[in-house]
Each structure stands twice: as C-alpha cells, then as structure tokens.
Design an enzyme around this catalytic site. Structure first.
Site, PDB file in Angstrom:
ATOM      1  N   HIS A 162       0.808  -1.229   0.000  1.00 43.07           N
ATOM      2  CA  HIS A 162       0.000   0.000   0.000  1.00 43.07           C
ATOM      3  C   HIS A 162       0.845   1.286   0.000  1.00 43.07           C
ATOM      4  O   HIS A 162       0.314   2.371   0.234  1.00 43.07           O
ATOM      5  CB  HIS A 162      -0.967   0.067   1.195  1.00 43.07           C
ATOM      6  CG  HIS A 162      -2.134  -0.874   1.085  1.00 43.07           C
ATOM      7  ND1 HIS A 162      -2.015  -2.229   0.936  1.00 43.07           N
ATOM      8  CD2 HIS A 162      -3.473  -0.647   1.119  1.00 43.07           C
ATOM      9  CE1 HIS A 162      -3.198  -2.791   0.882  1.00 43.07           C
ATOM     10  NE2 HIS A 162      -4.101  -1.860   0.989  1.00 43.07           N
ATOM     11  N   HIS A 212      -2.776  -1.954  -4.776  1.00 42.79           N
ATOM     12  CA  HIS A 212      -4.066  -1.280  -4.556  1.00 42.79           C
ATOM     13  C   HIS A 212      -4.054   0.029  -5.326  1.00 42.79           C
ATOM     14  O   HIS A 212      -3.366   0.969  -4.958  1.00 42.79           O
ATOM     15  CB  HIS A 212      -4.306  -1.035  -3.071  1.00 42.79           C
ATOM     16  CG  HIS A 212      -5.746  -0.742  -2.740  1.00 42.79           C
ATOM     17  ND1 HIS A 212      -6.534   0.101  -3.499  1.00 42.79           N
ATOM     18  CD2 HIS A 212      -6.537  -1.191  -1.728  1.00 42.79           C
ATOM     19  CE1 HIS A 212      -7.755   0.152  -2.961  1.00 42.79           C
ATOM     20  NE2 HIS A 212      -7.787  -0.622  -1.896  1.00 42.79           N
ATOM     21  N   HIS A 281     -10.883  -7.581  -6.258  1.00 39.54           N
ATOM     22  CA  HIS A 281     -11.299  -6.643  -5.212  1.00 39.54           C
ATOM     23  C   HIS A 281     -12.057  -5.471  -5.831  1.00 39.54           C
ATOM     24  O   HIS A 281     -11.535  -4.764  -6.700  1.00 39.54           O
ATOM     25  CB  HIS A 281     -10.034  -6.169  -4.498  1.00 39.54           C
ATOM     26  CG  HIS A 281     -10.270  -5.381  -3.265  1.00 39.54           C
ATOM     27  ND1 HIS A 281     -10.315  -4.011  -3.267  1.00 39.54           N
ATOM     28  CD2 HIS A 281     -10.467  -5.778  -1.983  1.00 39.54           C
ATOM     29  CE1 HIS A 281     -10.516  -3.593  -2.020  1.00 39.54           C
ATOM     30  NE2 HIS A 281     -10.616  -4.645  -1.224  1.00 39.54           N
ATOM     31  N   GLU A 333     -13.397  -9.512  -0.515  1.00 38.38           N
ATOM     32  CA  GLU A 333     -14.075  -8.249  -0.861  1.00 38.38           C
ATOM     33  C   GLU A 333     -14.183  -8.086  -2.368  1.00 38.38           C
ATOM     34  O   GLU A 333     -13.918  -7.016  -2.917  1.00 38.38           O
ATOM     35  CB  GLU A 333     -13.304  -7.065  -0.253  1.00 38.38           C
ATOM     36  CG  GLU A 333     -13.068  -7.205   1.241  1.00 38.38           C
ATOM     37  CD  GLU A 333     -12.378  -5.999   1.872  1.00 38.38           C
ATOM     38  OE1 GLU A 333     -11.499  -5.408   1.224  1.00 38.38           O
ATOM     39  OE2 GLU A 333     -12.732  -5.649   3.005  1.00 38.38           O
ATOM     40  N   GLU A 349     -19.254  -3.206  -0.670  1.00 36.07           N
ATOM     41  CA  GLU A 349     -18.547  -2.262   0.218  1.00 36.07           C
ATOM     42  C   GLU A 349     -18.901  -0.808  -0.108  1.00 36.07           C
ATOM     43  O   GLU A 349     -18.997  -0.423  -1.282  1.00 36.07           O
ATOM     44  CB  GLU A 349     -17.029  -2.490   0.081  1.00 36.07           C
ATOM     45  CG  GLU A 349     -16.241  -1.570   1.007  1.00 36.07           C
ATOM     46  CD  GLU A 349     -14.745  -1.866   1.023  1.00 36.07           C
ATOM     47  OE1 GLU A 349     -14.331  -2.987   0.657  1.00 36.07           O
ATOM     48  OE2 GLU A 349     -13.991  -0.956   1.418  1.00 36.07           O
ATOM     49  N   CYS A 351     -17.085   1.780   0.066  1.00 35.23           N
ATOM     50  CA  CYS A 351     -16.029   2.386  -0.762  1.00 35.23           C
ATOM     51  C   CYS A 351     -16.195   2.037  -2.242  1.00 35.23           C
ATOM     52  O   CYS A 351     -15.870   2.853  -3.109  1.00 35.23           O
ATOM     53  CB  CYS A 351     -14.644   1.909  -0.323  1.00 35.23           C
ATOM     54  SG  CYS A 351     -14.085   2.615   1.224  1.00 35.23           S
ATOM     55  N   CYS A 424     -11.554   2.371   6.061  1.00 41.86           N
ATOM     56  CA  CYS A 424     -11.606   3.026   4.750  1.00 41.86           C
ATOM     57  C   CYS A 424     -12.948   3.695   4.489  1.00 41.86           C
ATOM     58  O   CYS A 424     -13.008   4.793   3.943  1.00 41.86           O
ATOM     59  CB  CYS A 424     -11.303   2.015   3.656  1.00 41.86           C
ATOM     60  SG  CYS A 424     -12.287   0.508   3.752  1.00 41.86           S
ATOM     61  N   CYS A 425     -14.042   3.018   4.875  1.00 40.86           N
ATOM     62  CA  CYS A 425     -15.368   3.516   4.472  1.00 40.86           C
ATOM     63  C   CYS A 425     -15.764   4.819   5.169  1.00 40.86           C
ATOM     64  O   CYS A 425     -16.224   5.743   4.479  1.00 40.86           O
ATOM     65  CB  CYS A 425     -16.421   2.438   4.675  1.00 40.86           C
ATOM     66  SG  CYS A 425     -16.110   0.940   3.715  1.00 40.86           S
TER      67      CYS A 425
END
Ligand code: ZN
Length: 660
Positions: A162, A212, A281, A333, A349, A351, A424-425
């Site tokens: 990341h 990502h 994802h 996910e 999700e 996001c 994250c959300c």
C-alpha cells in the site's frame, strides 16, 4: 531576403507551438463538472447530510484518527514522539481522507479553527516525510520491518504494501487543501513525494505497479494542478504495467496475504487494455477504472476508452446489485461470477459504491451520455448514503440486501458500527459527501448539463458570461423539477436536462433489472409555461434556444411505486421483486412486520401506494400496501433502503417473495 525568411521561420515555430499548445489544451474530458464550490445546495435531503458530515462525521473521524493512534503514527515516523508503532500499512490514508473531506468543507464554509487543525496535521505529516520525499509511516517509524506486508525495503512488496495507495490519497487530500485554502504547505509534500515516484518508477527504472490502485487518480489530480506531465505519464505507466513483470511474493496457503498470490485479486492478471470482465477486489477495480477514464480523457487513447467501456458493460449488465452496490463476495471483498448477486451474504462495500460514482461520473464527462448518471444516481441514493447513519456517527462497511438480524456482516455487527480497524469507508464518506454538489451540473463550451435534481443554485461559466441555474424540487420524494435559467446576458446555448431511465420504463441501462409492467404516464416538459415535446439525445431532453433571464423549465417525472425484477440468470432473485420509487430502492424491516421481514410475500395485487411520513427517520416517503405473512394479509411498510438499521437490529430484505 534572408531576414524575412528567418522571421517567417520564427513565426512558423511560434504558430506550431501555439497549435500544439491548443491541441494539448483540448485533451481533456469534453464536459467539465461545475465545481461543488459553485453549487449551493439548499434542499432537505442533501443539505442535512452535508451539514451532518461537517458537524459530526468529520470531527468524529478526526477524533478517531487521534484516539486510535493514526495521527501518532506520523509523529513517531517524524521523531516527534517516542512510542511503539502500532499501525497497519494503510492507516495513513484514514488521516488523508478525512483531511480531504475537511478541506472540501473549508472551501464552502471557512472555519479558522478547522483550518488551523489541518495546518497542525500538515506539520506532523511533513515531519514524517523523509529527506528524498518518501512518505509511508509504517516503514519510516518502524524501520526494522515490524509492520506486516510492507516488504523488507522500499517498494519491495508493492502488491501488498500500500505504499503507492497511501501516496494517491495523500495527493488527493493535498490538492483539495490547496484548492480550498490556496496554501501550498500540503501540496509541496505531495509534489516532493510524486517527484520521488517519477525518479523511481518507469520503463527504464524500477518496473512495478501498486497492488491497490489509487495512486493513478492522485497523480492525475496533481498533474491538473501543476501541469507537470510526468505525473500523467506515471499514472499511465502504473496502469500499463498491470499484467506485466509483477514479481508477486507468494505467501503460504492460509497466510493472511495469500489472497494476493492471485493476480486477479488486484486486477493484474492481464494488461488493463485486455480486461473485459470485472474481477477481484471491487474497490481496487473502481479506482482503477476511474484512473483509466482519466488517462483515456487526458491522452485521447481510443484503446483506453474501448477498454473501460467494455468493463462498464460487464459491471452494469452482470455484476451490479439493484442498489448499485458492487462486489458480491465477502471473501476477498471481491466481485463474484457473472450474475452472482446474493442478498444475505452480499458484500457491496461502501467504498466500492463511492468508487463507482467517481468512475461513472468520469464516463459521463467523457461520453456525455445520461446512462452513466443513471447508474451514478442509483448508486448515490442507495449504495452510498446507506453507508452512514442519519446521525453521522455510525457506518456500514459491507451493505447486504438482506439481513436475518444474526449474521454479523458488518465486521462483527449486524448493524452500523462507530469505527473499524480498517476504516476506509468512514473516511471515504467524510470526503465524498461534501463534494456531492459537484455532481449536479456539467458544462461544455456551448452547453450545460443538468444531471441530478437537487434544490440548489449554481453559477455556470459559459462563453464569456455566467449562467445562473436555480432548481426547486422535492426530489427524491417528488418528480416535479423547476429549473430557472438566468444568463448574465441573453445567450444561445443548449441545455441538456436528464430524463432518468427510471422515468422511461427502465430501472437501469441494460437488462440486469426490469420493471414488472410498463407505466403509461410519460415525463412532461414545459418551457415558460408552454409544454414541448421531449427531444431525447443520449438520455437528455435537449432544449436549444436563446436564453434570457428568468426562463423557466418544468420537468415532471411521474413517480409511481414500481416492482422490479432481476434478469432470470440471477438465481437468488427468481420469484422475487424489489420495490422502487423514483431513484430510491426500498426495503422492508422486521420492526414494521412483527419482527419478521424475510418471510413476507407480496400478493398478486399488493395495492401499494406512497405516503410521506414527516416523523419517521427524519422524514421520508414510505410505501404502504398489503403483504402476506404466514398466509395472512397484513399491512406493508417499506422504507428507502438507505434508512434501514436505525431502529435496532433485526430482519431486513430488499427482495420480496412474490406470488406473481
Ligand atoms: Zn471501505
């Protein structure tokens, strides 16, 4: 004779330079959004959400970032405090995303206290940045590699670490802060970091990409602000690098990172231009597709445009929940197979929904077709707003379409939660909500697009003057929309007013969902009191005329309660219908039906009707009618899906058994 030819030669060079500059200037989305700072929302649906986000969600998330050590991570990395590093490899982004949201609120509502706290945070972030621009607290704070997944040295495990994902969110936040305040303190940190990436990555340098996606979007935003084409080239390079030279670290079976052994998880199984099916994802996919749209628009690459169009067709026709939610599986996910759209176990999700709004908005700007806004609107009103409670301080990470009240789908709970280990959300909502007014209008050189229906006032630059557009509507509860157009001087231009596909007997573009029956009443349009036929161009009513101050358009979209059916290949929804009205998907909750929702059956003629209830859940339109429970006819109460889970834990379903 020599001198004039030298002059001619000089002017030719100058002219060529000008032409090439103009060509460069042309390369962008043909439509430009009307910035959220130019749109003043005054309605009863979005304004309370924007205010709640400003007054509750952002301060709450900033406090969570302090209390959970996410801010301390930067202080440890910068040597400001001496503590043990406890963060995860993506925690830096939780700070960046909330800062981005805070910057957006500063842009519309100046707040010296908030601005000062952002400046203090920026100082802390600057301290954590290494001399050459590197900024990634898990490595700088814990150089002995205590944080799992980050690799032994810089960039050595990019599929998992990341490092570049965090950078992308930092760039987005820094650009937002610069635009809101005019200050360069955050922007300079971002530029220094991006310059390091430019020096590090490329065909003749380190060949790699991020596990990502997100850095691509961030680099494009930095390019727009600075004009530095290296950033755009690097964004394209990171995309083009997918499917090549991945050098994936293979983790043993059962290891928490063994999910990254498979390149489909990170959309790196093929070059992006060859990808035809949305896999892996879901959030990564959305950020990648949004980044691809940016690169397509800014480079003019036809190949890129074809690739994202193909992916869109796959998502919209085979992989999208009726709410617009994306990502069928909790496992990794990720997207499921085509037509794999479960209800109790669906992931969707928050996001990914926000990412889908970003992607569909970009596709609209590229193609100027309302079908992308149809998906955007469905996603916005259903899959996005459900993610945060009406009070603004609890959140959904996954968003299933049914709940038995027992399965703890939301990271250990069967209801919204205040915060998550992976947060994250909430941060994504905090930054998305204040930017929402920027999705209402767009303009080209000679046309204005009205995409969403929100009581608001906007100043749209067009030709050499400004067009003020005022909307009055009770949307999403009512379909009557009044648009007053006031150019600063009489001007001829095209106004495109979206006629949603749901008002044209199609819940979605494509065949994944359809209405149970045709509805006869058609949308109506009038200009200055005179009704006129709707001239549909790519889903918009086109009105071309010389506009003068105070011209009034009335659009009337009939809003009956509709029964929606799935494509027969969606096995879970055979024999089931969902109820919709306008842009809203409805659900039923146990609390309104003696504690049960999953056993409800819609009779052949459920005699449904809509009714505004000002006291329920801050005021909303409920669908009333009759429903069968254990063979007995009972009263039905369906509420908008976004409003579920505010009255305790219990059963809920969007899709109802139907005897039809
Ligand atoms: Zn998330």
């Amino acid at each position: 004779m020599k001198k004039p030819s030298a002059i001619v030669f000089f002017f030719c060079i100058l002219l060529m330079g000008l032409i090439s500059c103009q060509e460069k200037a042309k390369r962008d989305y043909p439509a430009k959004p009307v910035d959220f700072t130019k749109v003043k929302v005054t309605d009863d649906f979005w304004l309370p959400r924007i205010k709640t986000n400003q007054k509750v969600t952002i301060p709450f998330a900033m406090q969570q970032n302090e209390e959970t050590g996410r801010v301390a991570n930067f202080k440890i990395a910068g040597g400001l405090i001496d503590e043990q590093y406890k963060g995860e490899r993506y925690n830096d982004t939780d700070v960046y995303k909330v800062m981005e949201g805070a910057a957006y609120t500063l842009a519309t509502d100046p707040d010296p206290i908030l601005e000062k706290s952002l400046d203090e945070l920026i100082e802390v972030i600057a301290a954590a940045q290494e001399e050459d621009g590197y900024l990634f607290t898990p490595r700088t704070a814990a150089p002995e590699n205590q944080v799992v997944g980050i690799g032994e040295e810089r960039w050595s495990n990019l599929a998992v670490s990341h490092e570049l994902y965090n950078a992308g969110h930092m760039y987005e936040a820094a650009v937002a802060h610069f635009l809101a305040t005019g200050k360069r303190n955050f922007l300079e940190i971002a530029i220094k970091n991006a310059d390091l990436l430019v020096r590090t990555f490329g065909p003749d340098k380190l060949r790699a990409t991020s596990g990502h996606q997100e850095v691509e979007i961030g680099l494009v935003k930095l390019y727009r602000i600075t004009g530095n084409e290296d950033y755009l080239k690097l964004a394209k390079y990171f995309l083009d690098q997918r499917g090549k030279d991945l050098n994936l670290k293979i983790y043993p079976e059962g290891h928490r990172f063994s999910i990254y052994n498979e390149p489909t998880q990170i959309q790196a199984h093929k070059p992006v231009l060859e990808q035809e099916e949305a896999v892996g994802h879901a959030v990564r996919a959305m950020y990648m597709y949004a980044g691809m749209a940016d690169v397509a628009a800014l480079t003019g690459s036809e190949e890129y445009i074809h690739a994202i169009d193909r992916l869109w067709e796959n998502v919209v026709n085979k992989k999208m929940a009726v709410t617009g939610g994306l990502g069928a599986r909790h496992d990794r996910e990720r997207f499921g197979e085509n037509y794999e759209l479960p209800n109790l176990t669906s992931y969707n999700e928050t996001c990914a929904a926000i990412g889908s709004v970003m992607w569909n908005h970009r596709l609209f700007l590229l193609h100027r077709d309302a079908k992308y806004i149809d998906i955007l609107e469905r996603t916005l009103y259903n899959a996005v707003v459900v993610g945060v409670s009406l009070e603004g301080d609890t959140f959904f990470y996954p968003n299933p379409l049914a709940s038995d009240g027992k399965y703890r789908f939301n990271k250990g709970a069967a209801c919204r939660q205040p915060w998550f280990g992976t947060a994250c959300c909430p941060g994504n909502l905090a930054r998305f909500i204040p930017s929402m007014p920027g999705y209402i209008y767009a303009a080209t050189g000679d046309a204005i697009y009205t995409n969403l229906f929100v009581t608001s006032q906007a100043d749209v630059p067009l030709h050499q003057n400004t067009v003020r557009i005022e909307q009055k509507t009770d949307y999403p509860w009512e379909g009557k929309i009044q648009i007053t157009v006031s150019p600063s001087q009489e001007t001829e231009f095209s106004l495109f007013v979206r006629v949603p596909c749901w008002a044209q007997n199609r819940p979605v573009p494509g065949d994944l969902y359809r209405y149970g029956e045709e509805y006869e009443d058609k949308p109506k349009l009038a200009v200055n009191g005179k009704s006129m036929p709707i001239d549909l161009v790519k889903g918009y009513a086109l009105i071309h005329r010389t506009w003068k101050e105070g011209d009034v358009i009335l659009l009337d979209l009939p809003m009956p309660v509709r029964a929606v059916l799935s494509h027969p290949n969606v096995a879970e929804n055979i024999g089931k219908v969902a109820l919709e009205r306008g842009p809203l998907v409805y659900c039923v909750e146990g609390i309104d039906h003696d504690g049960k929702a999953l056993d409800l059956v819609l009779p052949e003629d459920p005699e449904v009707y809509a009714e505004f209830d000002p006291d329920l859940l801050k005021g909303l339109v409920v669908i009333k009618g009759k429903v069968l429970q254990n063979g007995n006819l009972k009263d039905l109460t369906a509420i908008p899906y976004y409003a579920w889970s505010h009255r305790g834990v219990g059963e809920m379903t969007v899709w109802l058994q139907s005897v039809r």
